[in-house]
Design an enzyme around this catalytic site. Structure first.
Site, short mmCIF file in Angstrom:
data_model
loop_
_atom_site.label_atom_id
_atom_site.label_comp_id
_atom_site.label_asym_id
_atom_site.label_seq_id
_atom_site.Cartn_x
_atom_site.Cartn_y
_atom_site.Cartn_z
N GLU A 35 61.12 96.29 68.45
CA GLU A 35 62.22 95.99 67.53
C GLU A 35 61.76 95.55 66.15
OE1 GLU A 35 65.04 93.25 69.16
OE2 GLU A 35 65.68 94.63 70.73
N GLU A 52 65.16 97.68 77.08
CA GLU A 52 65.91 96.44 77.27
C GLU A 52 67.40 96.76 77.32
OE1 GLU A 52 65.24 93.17 74.51
OE2 GLU A 52 63.10 93.66 74.42
C1 BGP Z 1 65.77 91.53 71.83
C2 BGP Z 1 64.36 91.06 71.95
C3 BGP Z 1 64.06 90.26 73.18
C4 BGP Z 1 65.20 89.39 73.66
C5 BGP Z 1 66.54 90.09 73.59
C6 BGP Z 1 67.73 89.19 73.83
O1 BGP Z 1 66.12 91.58 70.50
O2 BGP Z 1 63.47 92.16 71.95
O3 BGP Z 1 62.87 89.57 72.97
O4 BGP Z 1 65.16 88.13 73.17
O5 BGP Z 1 66.75 90.74 72.37
O6 BGP Z 1 68.03 88.53 72.64
P1 BGP Z 1 68.43 87.01 72.57
O7 BGP Z 1 67.32 86.29 73.27
O8 BGP Z 1 68.52 86.70 71.13
O9 BGP Z 1 69.74 86.89 73.26
#
Ligand code: BGP
Length: 473
Positions: A166, A374
C-alpha cells in the site's frame, strides 16, 4: 450460478511485522520509523505501540500451529527491514534473518505457502535520520540491497513475494494527512517520495528476475473504488478524477510503467509533478509484476469540489461512528457518505459489490492475475462470558466478500487467492489494539494487558470449513 474457486486457490490470511511481532529490539534489530513515531505524543490511539504487539516474535510456533489447525494454505507476513539491516544497509544481521528462516521453515513444515511482503511501512529509522527515507533517491539503492539479501537467502523456499504494501495509503498518510512519519502536508513531497518508491519497486522486481527465476512478485495496492455521488456530470467528472488520482496513479505505473496522462497534466499545471531523471522511464517500463496484490476494505463516493473547497483533513481513528470529516482536493473532488451502505464503527462503508467492481476495473485495465492480499472487518470484538468470541458480523462480512470474489471470477478476473486480514488480532497502526480483525482473539485485560492468550473466534471455525470445502461453505 456462481463460478467455483479454482483448484489450488490460495486460501490465506495476512499480517505485518510491526503489527504482530513485538521484540522491537531483539537479536540486533534496529529501530524502525514506527518504533520512534509511535512514542511521540498524540501520534497513535492512546499512545499504543508495537514494542510487544501480540508477541509473535516469541510465539510464532503457537501461531503457526493454529494456522495449520485451520488448514490455511498461504500466510502473508512482512519482513522488518531494520531487523535485517539495523542501519538500513551494510552488513545483514544474522539474528534477524534466522528468525524469518525459523518462521518460513515452520510454515513449510505444515504445508503453508509463505507470501512475503518486503516492505510494510517499517523503514529503518537510521535512513529517516540520514536522508529522510522515501524523500531521497538514495533509498532506491538501499532498498534493492535489502531485497537482494532476502531473495538470496529465501528465494529457494518462498515462491510469492510482495514488493511494497500500500504505497498509496502509506504516502497519503505520510505526506497529505500528516498521520504517518514524517507527518507533513506537502503535495510536492508526496509525489516525489512516491516516484522514489516506484523506482524501488522496479529495482526489486529487476533483481528478483535474476535471483529467483521461478518465483512470482508484485506490489500490493489498496484499491478504493470511486463512485459518483449523482448522475450530475460534474460529480461523474469528480469520481473519474478520484479514480485517476487515487487508483490509476499507482496501478498504471506498476503495470505499464507510465503515469496516467490526465493526472500528470494536472500536476504539471499545479507545479506538483515529481522530478524524473534519465533512465527512470525505462526502468519503470521494464519491471513488470507477475500479479497485482489488491487490498480491499471499502468504496468511496465523490462529488464536485470548488477551487476553494475542502482539502485533505483527517479520518476516524477512535471508532466513534460518524466522526469522519469530509476530505477532498480543491478543484477536483470531495468525499460524501453513501446513503445506500452500512458502515463499520470506523465509518468504512461495508460494500461487497465494491470488491467485485474493484476486481472488474483492475482486470479490464491491466489484465494481470490478482491476489487479494487483505480484506476484513475491524470491530470491537468482546470475549463473552462463555469464554468465546462470537463474531458473526465478521463471518457475514467475509462471506459476502467471498461471494463477490466468485462473481469477479465469472467476470474474468484471474484470482490466485484470498488472504483475509488478519490471522490473529494485532495492532492497528493508528487505532490501537481495540480495533480487531483476527480469526484468533488475543486477550488483554486491564489487570493483565500482556496475557496475550490466543482464543479461536467463531470466524476461525467458519473459515476452516470454507478452506476445507474450497469455498463451497
Ligand atoms: C491496511 C494495512 C494493514 C492494516 C489494514 C487495516 O491499510 O495494509 O496494515 O492495518 O489496512 O487498517 P486499520 O488497521 O487502519 O484498520
Amino acid at each position: 450460478q456462481l463460478a467455483p474457486f479454482p483448484e489450488g486457490f490460495l486460501w490465506g490470511a495476512a499480517s505485518a511485522a510491526y503489527q504482530i511481532e513485538g521484540g522491537w529490539n531483539a537479536d540486533g534489530k534496529g529501530p524502525s520509523v514506527w518504533d520512534v513515531f509511535s512514542k511521540q505524543p498524540g501520534r497513535t490511539y492512546q499512545g499504543s505501540n508495537g514494542d510487544v504487539a501480540v508477541d509473535h516474535y516469541h510465539r510464532y510456533q503457537e501461531d503457526v500451529a493454529l494456522m495449520a489447525e485451520m488448514g490455511l494454505m498461504a500466510y502473508r507476513f512482512s519482513i522488518s527491514w531494520p531487523r535485517i539491516f539495523p542501519q538500513g544497509r551494510g552488513e545483514a544481521n544474522e539474528g534477524g534473518l534466522a528468525f524469518y528462516e525459523r518462521l518460513i521453515d515452520a510454515l513449510l513444515a505444515h504445508g503453508i505457502e509463505p507470501v512475503v511482503t518486503l516492505y510494510h511501512w517499517d523503514a529503518p529509522q537510521a535512513l529517516m535520520d540520514e536522508y529522510g527515507a522515501w524523500e531521497s533517491r538514495r533509498i532506491v539503492d538501499d532498498f534493492e540491497h535489502y531485497c537482494r539479501a532476502l531473495f538470496t537467502r529465501f528465494g529457494a523456499k518462498v515462491r510469492y513475494w510482495i514488493t511494497l504494501n500500500e504505497q498509496n495509503i502509506d504516502t497519503t498518510r505520510s505526506f497529505l494527512l500528516a498521520k504517518h512519519p514524517p507527518a507533513v502536508r506537502d503535495r510536492q513531497r508526496f509525489y516525489q517520495a512516491n516516484h522514489h518508491a516506484f523506482l524501488a519497486n522496479a529495482r526489486a522486481i529487476r533483481a528478483f528476475r535474476q535471483l529467483v527465476p521461478g518465483g512470482k512478485i508484485g506490489p500490493t495496492f489498496c484499491y478504493c473504488p470511486a463512485y459518483a455521488a449523482s448522475s450530475r456530470p460534474q460529480d461523474v467528472v469528480a469520481a473519474e478524477s478520484a479514480e485517476e488520482f487515487t487508483n490509476h496513479w499507482w496501478l498504471d505505473v506498476y503495470a505499464t510503467g507510465r503515469y496516467p496522462a490526465s493526472a500528470w497534466a494536472w500536476l504539471v499545471e499545479h507545479g506538483q509533478a515529481p522530478r524524473i531523471e534519465g533512465g527512470d522511464a525505462e526502468l519503470l517500463a521494464e519491471a513488470k509484476p507477475d500479479f497485482l496484490g489488491i487490498n480491499y476494505y471499502y468504496s468511496q463516493v465523490f462529488e464536485d469540489n470548488a477551487l476553494d473547497g475542502v482539502g485533505e483533513t483527517d479520518f476516524n481513528t477512535s471508532g466513534q461512528k460518524g466522526s469522519t470529516p469530509v476530505n477532498g482536493v480543491p478543484g477536483l473532488y470531495k468525499t460524501t457518505a453513501n446513503p445506500h451502505l452500512p458502515t463499520s464503527n470506523w465509518d468504512w462503508a461495508i460494500d461487497p459489490d465494491g470488491l467485485r467492481i474493484t476486481l472488474r476495473r483492475v482486470t479490464s485495465r491491466y489484465n494481470l492475475p490478482v491476489l487479494i492480499t487483505e480484506n476484513g472487518l475491524g470491530e470491537f470484538d468482546q470475549l463473552s462470558d462463555d469464554g468465546k468470541v462470537h463474531d458473526g458480523y465478521r463471518i457475514d462480512y467475509l462471506r459476502h466478500h467471498l461471494l463477490a470474489c466468485q462473481q469477479a471470477i465469472s467476470d474474468g478476473t484471474k484470482l490466485m487467492g484470498y488472504c483475509a486480514w488478519s490471522f490473529t488480532d494485532l495492532l492497528s497502526w493508528l487505532n490501537g489494539y481495540q480495533k480487531r480483525y483476527g480469526f484468533v482473539y488475543v486477550n488483554r485485560t486491564e489487570t493483565d494487558p500482556l496475557d496475550l492468550a490466543r482464543i479461536r473466534k467463531d470466524s476461525f471455525y467458519w473459515y476452516r470449513d470454507v478452506i476445507a470445502s474450497n469455498g463451497r461453505k
